[in-house]
Design an enzyme around this catalytic site. Sequence first.
Site, PDB file in Angstrom:
ATOM      1  CG  ASP A  73      25.154 -20.258 -23.562  1.00 41.57           C
ATOM      2  OD1 ASP A  73      25.429 -21.451 -23.344  1.00 41.57           O
ATOM      3  OD2 ASP A  73      24.615 -19.877 -24.612  1.00 41.57           O
ATOM      4  NE  ARG A  95      20.731 -16.514 -11.909  1.00 41.09           N
ATOM      5  CZ  ARG A  95      19.732 -15.871 -11.335  1.00 41.09           C
ATOM      6  NH1 ARG A  95      18.649 -16.538 -10.946  1.00 41.09           N
ATOM      7  NH2 ARG A  95      19.788 -14.563 -11.142  1.00 41.09           N
ATOM      8  CE  LYS A 185      24.249 -20.649 -27.813  1.00 42.04           C
ATOM      9  NZ  LYS A 185      23.800 -21.463 -26.687  1.00 42.04           N
ATOM     10  CD  GLU A 225      23.772 -23.375 -30.820  1.00 42.98           C
ATOM     11  OE1 GLU A 225      23.212 -24.323 -30.246  1.00 42.98           O
ATOM     12  OE2 GLU A 225      24.286 -22.414 -30.199  1.00 42.98           O
ATOM     13  CD  GLU A 227      19.614 -27.308 -30.924  1.00 48.65           C
ATOM     14  OE1 GLU A 227      19.257 -28.336 -30.316  1.00 48.65           O
ATOM     15  OE2 GLU A 227      19.830 -26.214 -30.356  1.00 48.65           O
ATOM     16  CE  LYS A 267      26.701 -25.307 -29.117  1.00 45.14           C
ATOM     17  NZ  LYS A 267      26.640 -24.642 -27.791  1.00 45.14           N
ATOM     18  CB  SER A 309      25.335 -32.511 -26.528  1.00 46.16           C
ATOM     19  OG  SER A 309      24.792 -31.535 -25.662  1.00 46.16           O
ATOM     20  N   GLY A 310      22.708 -31.365 -28.050  1.00 43.96           N
ATOM     21  CA  GLY A 310      21.297 -31.392 -28.446  1.00 43.96           C
ATOM     22  C   GLY A 310      20.427 -32.405 -27.742  1.00 43.96           C
ATOM     23  N   GLY A 311      20.749 -32.756 -26.501  1.00 39.69           N
ATOM     24  CA  GLY A 311      19.918 -33.705 -25.776  1.00 39.69           C
ATOM     25  C   GLY A 311      20.417 -35.134 -25.819  1.00 39.69           C
ATOM     26  CB  SER A 336      30.167 -25.949 -28.409  1.00 40.27           C
ATOM     27  OG  SER A 336      29.659 -24.863 -27.647  1.00 40.27           O
ATOM     28  CE1 TYR A 398      22.489 -22.412 -23.701  1.00 44.65           C
ATOM     29  CE2 TYR A 398      21.614 -24.642 -23.596  1.00 44.65           C
ATOM     30  CZ  TYR A 398      22.663 -23.752 -23.433  1.00 44.65           C
ATOM     31  OH  TYR A 398      23.874 -24.203 -22.991  1.00 44.65           O
TER      32      TYR A 398
END
Length: 398
Positions: A73, A95, A185, A225, A227, A267, A309-311, A336, A398
Amino acid sequence: MASTSLLKASPVLDKSEWVKGQSVLFRQPSSAAVVLRNRATSLTVRAASSYADELVKTAKTIASPGRGILAMDESNATCGKRLDSIGLENTEANRQAYRTLLVSAPGLGQYISGAILFEETLYQSTTEGKKMVDVLVEQNIVPGIKVDKGLVPLVGSNNESWCQGLDGLSSRTAAYYQQGARFAKWRTVVSIPNGPSALAVKEAAWGLARYAAISQDSGLVPIVEPEIMLDGEHDIDRTYEVAEKVWAEVFFYLAQNNVMFEGILLKPSMVTPGAESKDRATPEQVASYTLKLLRNRIPPAVPGIMFLSGGQSELEATLNLNAMNQAPNPWHVSFSYARALQNTCLKTWGGRAENVNAAQTTLLARAKANSLAQLGKYTGEGESEDAKEGMFVKGYTY
């Protein structure tokens, strides 16, 4: 909140139940309410969403054994950065070509239960002219949609941000449902180096709760989410401390907004040291801290914990997930992932038609690895050097 009997009686959602044009007659959300009155007060309690059964079924379908979510996304701007990394111009055609590669990978639904789409993709067709949503459904993958409008500066805070997008959300989620989306999300972030301030934490939690309530009212399972950004030199104990406060605040406001826990997916970030910390944590340490926090803060009514995963590198994200599934959990503990599923795939493709099959094979291998990790059976054998490459970006958007 749905009862225990409802959960036991709810089968996994059949794919014909989540796509417009199939055999199911779609319901419009109800706005019924129960009014309780006494001499001193007048209290209005909103009735449960008319989508309650469907929300539970959708959440259970996504949280099915050995499967997780493909997060694809990325905004057009972020997707452009990914394309630029392989020398491609950020055009709709490029894309479309890349997203077609992802959704049409043969057998992807064996490992992937849901795919989060950007709005352009939800309404887009593949390069062969087939609707992206239809391709996903044929793979037994539930289509989802990113609904937030991104992060903006939070005035009055310590250079922190808040997530916008509540204006017009009800009408947008209703339209997304009609287009075939069945979950949503909303990503908001908390920065440890910048505090976090009580204002930023409350704003993040309240925004997530309002979004979740609105999404459920439109028939979409909300992915919640919050984060915790990897940015910083802090240790794993500091991450735990902050996440503990954030998660508590989030679930407090979810309850305040009458969100049905059985019809959401969480998430979160894994509990790790900051990306710039000198101290690194083993998968076993990450699992120990993260599972302890889940047990202390997350109700078992929540069907799925779908980690971001965040990097982290592809390999690191998979190893940490595997460590968390070495013993049974009250929730489906899964993934995810965006970059941690796509990074090597994107490099393998390189924008060349002749590399599509090889890129899809790479994507399937990464998805299978995380499927095994969800089952606690991942060994880490045969991983490439690309899979070990860290993907942390400071201040990532993002």
